[in-house]
Every structure is written in structure tokens, then in C-alpha cells.
Design an enzyme around this catalytic site. Structure first.
Site, PDB file in Angstrom:
ATOM      1  N   GLY A  48      63.474 -36.378  11.312  1.00 24.10           N
ATOM      2  CA  GLY A  48      62.411 -35.922  11.366  1.00 24.10           C
ATOM      3  C   GLY A  48      61.338 -36.176  11.853  1.00 24.10           C
ATOM      4  N   GLU A 102      57.238 -40.859   7.409  1.00 22.93           N
ATOM      5  CA  GLU A 102      57.689 -39.307   7.320  1.00 22.93           C
ATOM      6  C   GLU A 102      57.339 -37.857   8.158  1.00 22.93           C
ATOM      7  OE1 GLU A 102      60.592 -38.381   6.766  1.00 22.93           O
ATOM      8  OE2 GLU A 102      61.523 -39.080   4.815  1.00 22.93           O
ATOM      9  N   ASP A 103      58.466 -37.098   8.201  1.00 25.98           N
ATOM     10  CA  ASP A 103      58.023 -36.237   9.249  1.00 25.98           C
ATOM     11  C   ASP A 103      57.221 -35.478   8.076  1.00 25.98           C
ATOM     12  OD1 ASP A 103      60.305 -35.620   7.919  1.00 25.98           O
ATOM     13  OD2 ASP A 103      60.562 -33.990   9.298  1.00 25.98           O
ATOM     14  N   ASP A 106      58.362 -32.350   0.715  1.00 25.30           N
ATOM     15  CA  ASP A 106      57.627 -31.347   0.596  1.00 25.30           C
ATOM     16  C   ASP A 106      58.264 -31.771  -1.132  1.00 25.30           C
ATOM     17  OD1 ASP A 106      58.835 -28.884  -0.196  1.00 25.30           O
ATOM     18  OD2 ASP A 106      59.719 -28.700   1.544  1.00 25.30           O
ATOM     19  N   LYS A 134      53.608 -30.471   1.528  1.00 25.24           N
ATOM     20  CA  LYS A 134      53.414 -29.355   0.625  1.00 25.24           C
ATOM     21  C   LYS A 134      52.968 -29.836  -0.657  1.00 25.24           C
ATOM     22  CE  LYS A 134      56.994 -27.247   3.089  1.00 25.24           C
ATOM     23  NZ  LYS A 134      57.870 -26.227   3.208  1.00 25.24           N
ATOM     24  N   PHE A 155      58.776 -22.258   4.907  1.00 29.11           N
ATOM     25  CA  PHE A 155      59.806 -23.345   5.547  1.00 29.11           C
ATOM     26  C   PHE A 155      59.281 -23.484   7.170  1.00 29.11           C
ATOM     27  CE2 PHE A 155      63.103 -24.438   8.097  1.00 29.11           C
ATOM     28  CZ  PHE A 155      63.989 -25.340   7.544  1.00 29.11           C
ATOM     29  N   ASP A 162      64.333 -29.572  11.832  1.00 28.24           N
ATOM     30  CA  ASP A 162      64.564 -28.756  12.260  1.00 28.24           C
ATOM     31  C   ASP A 162      65.412 -27.161  10.908  1.00 28.24           C
ATOM     32  OD1 ASP A 162      65.564 -30.459  10.328  1.00 28.24           O
ATOM     33  OD2 ASP A 162      67.753 -29.474   9.970  1.00 28.24           O
ATOM     34  N   ARG A 168      63.982 -28.751  16.823  1.00 32.15           N
ATOM     35  CA  ARG A 168      62.884 -30.362  16.302  1.00 32.15           C
ATOM     36  C   ARG A 168      62.465 -30.445  17.855  1.00 32.15           C
ATOM     37  NH1 ARG A 168      65.393 -33.189  11.927  1.00 32.15           N
ATOM     38  NH2 ARG A 168      67.776 -32.856  11.780  1.00 32.15           N
TER      39      ARG A 168
HETATM   40  O1  LIG Z   1      60.204 -33.952   0.200  1.00 32.49           O
HETATM   41  P1  LIG Z   1      61.516 -33.742   0.100  1.00 32.49           P
HETATM   42  O2  LIG Z   1      61.976 -32.626  -0.327  1.00 32.49           O
HETATM   43  O3  LIG Z   1      62.782 -34.904  -0.473  1.00 32.49           O
HETATM   44  O4  LIG Z   1      61.822 -33.030   1.477  1.00 32.49           O
HETATM   45  C1  LIG Z   1      61.398 -34.296   2.968  1.00 32.49           C
HETATM   46  C2  LIG Z   1      62.384 -34.657   3.039  1.00 32.49           C
HETATM   47  O5  LIG Z   1      63.399 -33.838   3.961  1.00 32.49           O
HETATM   48  C3  LIG Z   1      63.360 -34.151   5.325  1.00 32.49           C
HETATM   49  O6  LIG Z   1      64.560 -34.664   5.915  1.00 32.49           O
HETATM   50  P2  LIG Z   1      65.893 -34.031   5.608  1.00 32.49           P
HETATM   51  O7  LIG Z   1      66.537 -34.643   4.137  1.00 32.49           O
HETATM   52  O8  LIG Z   1      66.245 -32.634   5.967  1.00 32.49           O
HETATM   53  O9  LIG Z   1      66.583 -34.668   6.864  1.00 32.49           O
HETATM   54  P3  LIG Z   1      66.245 -34.932   8.214  1.00 32.49           P
HETATM   55  O10 LIG Z   1      65.252 -35.310   8.871  1.00 32.49           O
HETATM   56  O11 LIG Z   1      67.330 -35.331   9.462  1.00 32.49           O
HETATM   57  O12 LIG Z   1      65.577 -33.458   9.422  1.00 32.49           O
HETATM   58  C4  LIG Z   1      62.011 -35.120   5.576  1.00 32.49           C
HETATM   59  O13 LIG Z   1      62.654 -35.658   6.802  1.00 32.49           O
HETATM   60  C5  LIG Z   1      61.694 -35.933   4.732  1.00 32.49           C
HETATM   61  O14 LIG Z   1      62.929 -36.747   4.618  1.00 32.49           O
HETATM   62  N1  LIG Z   2      62.898 -28.425   9.021  1.00 34.13           N
HETATM   63  C1  LIG Z   2      62.594 -28.556   7.729  1.00 34.13           C
HETATM   64  N2  LIG Z   2      62.695 -29.089   6.923  1.00 34.13           N
HETATM   65  C2  LIG Z   2      61.732 -29.898   5.391  1.00 34.13           C
HETATM   66  N3  LIG Z   2      62.668 -30.264   4.668  1.00 34.13           N
HETATM   67  C3  LIG Z   2      61.165 -30.522   3.666  1.00 34.13           C
HETATM   68  N4  LIG Z   2      60.611 -29.205   3.893  1.00 34.13           N
HETATM   69  C4  LIG Z   2      60.642 -29.022   4.943  1.00 34.13           C
HETATM   70  C5  LIG Z   2      60.649 -27.686   5.853  1.00 34.13           C
HETATM   71  O1  LIG Z   2      59.528 -27.027   5.769  1.00 34.13           O
HETATM   72  N5  LIG Z   2      61.254 -27.951   7.382  1.00 34.13           N
END
Ligand SMILES: O=P(O)(O)OC[C@H]1O[C@H](OP(=O)(O)OP(=O)(O)O)[C@H](O)[C@@H]1O
Ligand SMILES: Nc1nc2[nH]cnc2c(=O)[nH]1
Length: 179
Positions: A48, A102-103, A106, A134, A155, A162, A168
């Protein structure tokens, strides 16, 4: 209102690239002040964060290294949900200033595990930057040093994030449309 359809879901425009990149300018300015002389190692969390990492690093002017890791789920024996482990970190972080990129934070679960695992390797300090937070969704106490934008718990997709693997590459961020 601009909308996009990804697979079975509709999303509406939420944050434009211009708004996002203005927020990144501000984070980079702070980092450039705070990291001067610290020889930091930026650790970007795939997938992300790729777009945030790229825009941020173009604006970082202090001498620094950039590396990419993945937080991947693995089968554990705990019943407390998915376990995640850091993969791909090749640098020695002992006594280094680390900046996690980080992106999104949550629930804070991923970041809490990352901080815990990196701390085992005795870095000098760990700083955290996330493009998005968030605040109302947080369930874990996490250290967050540089937050670009706070958003509601909806979301979202785009700018690296994604829906089921897609979206993405969108240059703006969209939030899910409530039907
Ligand atoms: O605070 P949290 O509830 O743990 O959520 C945050 C995580 O969720 C997403 O990763 P994801 O596992 O979707 O993988 P990605 O980056 O490959 O999309 C994002 O990049 C963080 O790493
Ligand atoms: N794509 C996406 N990934 C997430 N991972 C945690 N929160 C989110 C969200 O809102 N969107």
C-alpha cells in the site's frame, strides 16, 4: 461527483491528488528538519505505501537510505486473529534512526506488530509516518509521529490502497459509496 467502479463496488471521490500531495509537502518539511544529521533508514511497508513512499522520498532532502518490507500473514497457533511478520528487511537496524512509512493506520494492528518486532533489533529510535489515519477505528495503542491526513472510518481506495487487489493506481483517493 466523480465516481469509479471497482469490481462490484462504487466509490466516490474523497481526496484529490492535490490535497494529498500538499499534505505530503508538510510531512516532508517536518522530516527534513527533524532528521538532519541522523542518517535515517526509511522502511516502507508494501504494497500500500508505494505511492506515498515515492512522493515522500522525492521531497526528503536529508541523506538517507530507503528500503521496502512486507508485513505478511503467517499461520500461528494463536486464536487472536491473523498474525503478521516482517519480511524482506536486509539492513542492520542496530543503533539506526528508523522511519516507518505506511499508507494507512486503521485498527493499528499492523503498526503495533511492526513496532514490536523492529524494537527487538535495538534501533536508536523508531519514528512512524502514515499518509492516512482513521482515529475512530484505532483499537491498538500505536506511536504515530507524522500523520499526513486524518479521515473517517469509511473504506477507501486509491493512491496505493486497493479493493481486492485493484485501484492502487488511482491518483486520487475514493471512499466507498453507501448504497
Ligand atoms: O491498522 P490496520 O487495521 O492493521 O490496517 C492497516 C494495514 O492495512 C493495509 O495493509 P494490507 O494488509 O491491506 O496490505 P497491502 O498494503 O498489501 O494492501 C495497510 O497498508 C496497513 O498495513
Ligand atoms: N484499501 C484499504 N485498505 C485498508 N486497510 C486498512 N484500512 C483500509 C482501507 O480503508 N482501505
Amino acid at each position: 461527483m466523480k465516481t469509479v467502479k471497482i469490481k462490484d463496488k462504487e466509490f466516490e471521490l474523497f481526496l484529490t491528488q492535490e490535497v494529498i500531495e500538499k499534505a505530503i509537502d508538510d510531512i516532508a518539511e517536518k522530516l527534513n528538519k527533524d532528521l538532519a544529521g541522523k542518517d535515517p533508514l526509511f522502511i516502507c511497508v508494501l504494497n500500500g505505501s508505494f505511492m506515498y513512499a515515492s512522493e515522500l522520498m522525492k521531497r526528503v532532502t536529508v541523506p538517507s537510505e530507503v528500503s521496502f518490507v512486507k508485513m505478511s500473514s503467517y499461520q500461528g497457533t494463536s486464536s487472536s486473529g491473523k498474525l503478521k511478520e516482517i519480511y524482506g528487511l536486509e539492513e542492520d537496524i542496530t543503533d539506526r534512526t528508523i522511519v516507518i512509512v505506511e499508507d494507512i493506520v486503521d485498527t493499528g494492528y499492523t503498526m503495533s506488530l511492526m513496532l514490536e518486532q523492529l524494537a527487538c533489533d535495538s534501533p536508536k529510535e523508531i519514528l512512524v509516518t502514515t499518509l492516512l489515519l482513521k482515529p475512530d477505528a484505532l483499537k491498538h495503542k500505536v506511536q504515530l509521529d507524522y500523520v499526513a491526513l486524518e479521515i473517517p472510518s469509511d473504506f477507501i481506495v486509491g493512491y496505493g490502497l486497493d479493493y481486492d487487489g485493484y485501484g492502487r493506481n488511482l491518483a486520487d483517493i475514493y471512499k466507498i459509496k453507501n448504497s
